[in-house]
Design an enzyme around this catalytic site. Structure first.
Site, short mmCIF file in Angstrom:
data_model
loop_
_atom_site.label_atom_id
_atom_site.label_comp_id
_atom_site.label_asym_id
_atom_site.label_seq_id
_atom_site.Cartn_x
_atom_site.Cartn_y
_atom_site.Cartn_z
N GLN A 1 -0.05 31.18 49.06
CA GLN A 1 -0.03 32.58 48.75
C GLN A 1 -1.34 32.93 47.66
OE1 GLN A 1 3.79 34.86 48.01
NE2 GLN A 1 4.39 32.59 47.71
N HIS B 1 4.56 38.03 38.43
CA HIS B 1 4.97 36.87 39.36
C HIS B 1 4.92 35.66 38.70
CE1 HIS B 1 4.67 34.85 42.98
NE2 HIS B 1 4.59 35.88 43.78
N GLY B 2 5.68 34.62 39.16
CA GLY B 2 5.73 33.29 38.82
C GLY B 2 4.31 32.74 39.20
N ASP C 1 3.60 29.95 40.41
CA ASP C 1 3.43 29.07 41.88
C ASP C 1 2.50 29.69 42.88
OD1 ASP C 1 5.64 31.19 41.86
OD2 ASP C 1 6.00 30.45 43.81
N ASP D 1 12.42 19.64 88.73
CA ASP D 1 13.05 20.82 88.34
C ASP D 1 13.57 21.56 89.74
OD1 ASP D 1 13.48 23.05 86.85
OD2 ASP D 1 11.33 23.92 87.19
N TYR E 1 0.26 43.11 48.68
CA TYR E 1 0.57 43.87 47.67
C TYR E 1 -0.41 45.17 47.83
CZ TYR E 1 3.20 40.47 44.91
OH TYR E 1 4.16 39.77 44.41
#
Length: 631
Positions: free
Chosen positions: A295, A286-287, A289, A401, A272
């Site tokens: 975070q 903000h929440g 969480d 291959d 931010y």
């Protein structure tokens, strides 16, 4: 405000003009249960007696407030959130002459009244009282009233028993809380309300699907002031969450059309800092969480920046509802659809500049590529795409291959991977075969949702490039390989699908000029991308090619596979103009020795116990598998 905060039982004591008050409250048509208790002796008593009149309703934790208080929602939230009995105070306000002060000693409130100035803070009659403390206070209120002491504040009763009643200060700082006793108070408050409405409140969203949880927190944030919403850029969303269903421009418009949103701006990263330092909001919402988890560093940075200029972080309970998880699951399902998946590689390159891909040769390795996330400094890093390698596909099947595994089998590998993942797929098309065959390969890959096919400019029996000139390898002519690319481009139906020309000139030691000549010719033939490869451990010739190519062509996608020159970071590749970095065989190379070691341990010890420490539990493996796939 009380109802939205979850207070469902409200007791209002009345006196003069009680009919006006009752009519007004009923006109609000609230769901809360409101009980009115009239103090018939209001002319001869103070509110200590009003509480006495309502005492039979007050057998619980109590939110107690005076009726002439005006406060903002954040004050109420802080008081309600207190785990201890508390009173709203502020050490940032000057001590009022006529209003309450609270004397604070050893962290507790010991006296409340207008007369106290020593060791006191400005205070307002807004309390959250736990039942054990309220019972003590209420008992003294009853005692005072029954002895005839009914013309005083209820705080007089508190002062007499404060040593037995633990009430703590809840410092609300600069938040708005005020009593209105006079017309002058009302005028001053009106000015404060104007200032409150002009405070800037900042929130950030990554979502491309608005649900009731988002609406609820936006509604709460708007009460704090003018709401500015930061919308995460597409690159930021894709790096930490998932590819956005809606691009930034549409997500921005979505928030601009929400009533009460003052401004919508771009937030370019999970951090931010840039926007906070630019706009300096009074609040960030903000929440809760992000108090833990990956975070948390972002939250810590936000708190630090806000503290530097006096801003405030406001956190509401996170809405973790099953229906929101269903919406997110539905969004991920849409990303797995062929049309959505095919287009994502090109869009991700446009968003991020440089994307990363890791090889997947089975459904399980596809899930590893899909779900592996590393959290660093509050940001999430994950792979953008998956590389379905001819080498790894052949090796997983125990075959050499040399294009021995036919396309039908290889398409089945793609299907296994796509069935359980959502990320774009880049397909190793080897030489592409004859142009007539390549046309059908392009049609099939495009139809099933593959984003890119990479074909190498060689002909004949395929040998792995890393053998170089140690084995016989023949490079196709520029003209014929250009025809193959042109035929493939003509066969495709959408703009989304990409054909990448893999140039083997440096592998076969044909020189830089040959590599560049081929690159420009293949782009002219229609190639969407160019892959340049090298056997050397130093990246010098790769860097030289990229530099010279970019001097002439700024836009064509450049792809590298740093298997040998693996010291170069993705950031350095991006700075030089590389668009796709493919980790082409690391999963199968890591898996084979681990499996060999486990097998040896079992043979050596005649049991499996010794290899348990190096094995992932079956439970953890199963968690990689989508729920609908589990049996």
């Amino acid at each position: 405000m009380l109802e939205e905060a979850g207070v469902c039982e409200i007791i209002i004591t009345t006196g003069l003009f009680d009919d006006v008050l009752v009519d007004y409250c009923q006109s609000l048509e609230l769901q809360a249960d409101i009980t009115f208790v009239k103090n018939e002796a209001y002319q001869d008593t103070n509110y200590i007696y009003s509480i006495y009149c309502a005492r039979e309703y007050l057998d619980d934790d109590i939110l107690l407030m005076h009726g002439d208080l005006v406060f903002e929602e954040q004050v109420l939230r802080q008081v309600l959130a207190s785990e201890k009995s508390c009173m709203a105070v502020s050490r940032m306000h000057s001590l009022p002459d006529k209003d309450f002060k609270a004397v604070i000693e050893d962290g507790r409130i010991t006296k409340i009244g207008v007369e106290f100035f020593d060791r006191a803070a400005a205070a307002w009659p807004l309390y959250m009282l736990k039942k054990r403390d309220w019972d003590v206070w209420l008992e003294q209120i009853v005692f005072c009233c029954e002895r005839g002491d009914v013309k005083c504040y209820a705080e007089k009763a508190f002062n007499e028993i404060s040593d037995a009643c633990s009430v703590f200060p809840m410092d609300i700082g600069k938040l708005l809380c005020s009593e209105i006793d006079t017309p002058e108070d009302l005028e001053a408050l009106s000015m404060q309300m104007g200032e409150l409405e002009n405070r800037l409140v900042y929130m950030c969203f990554s979502t491309d699907m608005l649900h009731s949880g988002h609406v609820a927190i936006i509604k709460k944030a708007k009460r704090l002031g003018k709401l500015m919403i930061g919308v995460l850029s597409d690159e930021a969303v894709a790096s930490y969450k998932r590819f956005p269903l809606l691009p930034f421009s549409e997500r921005k418009v979505m928030f601009e059309n929400i009533a009460g949103v003052y401004q919508v701006v771009e937030q370019k990263s999970l951090s931010y800092r840039e926007n906070l330092e630019r706009y300096m909001p009074s609040f960030v919402v903000h929440g809760d969480d992000w108090r833990s988890g990956f975070q948390k560093p972002v939250r810590d940075e936000v708190a630090k920046v806000l503290d530097s200029y006096g801003g405030m972080l406001v956190e509401f309970p996170y809405s973790d509802d099953e229906k929101y998880r269903i919406l997110e699951k539905r969004a991920r399902s849409e990303l797995s659809l062929p049309d959505m998946r095919r287009a994502r590689l090109r869009k991700t390159i446009e968003m991020k500049g440089t994307v990363t891909a890791i090889e997947a040769h089975s459904g399980l390795t596809g899930l590893i590529a899909e779900k592996t996330v590393v959290y660093q400094n509050g940001e999430a890093r994950q792979f953008d795409a998956m590389w379905v390698s001819s080498l790894c596909d052949s090796t997983a099947k125990g075959k050499p291959d040399i294009e021995l595994v036919d396309m039908t089998s290889r398409f089945r590998t793609i299907d296994d991977i796509m069935e359980v993942t959502t990320k774009p797929v880049i397909f190793d098309g080897d030489t592409g075969g004859l142009p007539e065959h390549f046309v059908y390969t392009v049609k099939t890959l495009e139809r099933i949702g593959v984003s890119m096919v990479i074909v190498e400019d060689k002909i004949g029996l395929k040998k792995n490039s890393l053998f170089g000139n140690e084995v016989c390898q023949t490079q196709d002519s520029i003209a014929k390989f250009s025809e193959k690319i042109a035929a493939g481009k003509k066969a495709q139906k959408t703009r989304d699908f990409m054909i990448c020309a893999r140039i083997e000139s440096l592998i076969l030691e044909k020189g830089m000029e040959d590599a560049l000549e081929r690159a420009f010719a293949f782009v002219n033939a229609g190639a969407d991308a160019v892959m340049i490869h090298s056997r050397k451990r130093e990246p010098d010739e790769i860097f030289e090619f990229v530099e010279k190519f970019r001097q002439e062509d700024k836009n064509t996608v450049l792809v590298v596979v740093p298997t040998t020159f693996n010291k170069v970071t993705e950031e350095e590749f991006k700075a030089r103009g590389v668009n796709i970095v493919i980790y082409a065989n690391q999963l199968i190379r890591a898996g084979v020795p681990a499996m060999q070691n486990a097998a040896k341990m079992i043979l050596e010890n005649h049991r499996a116990k010794e290899c348990d420490d190096m094995c992932m539990s079956i439970k953890d493996i199963i968690t990689l598998i989508p729920e609908e796939e589990q049996v």
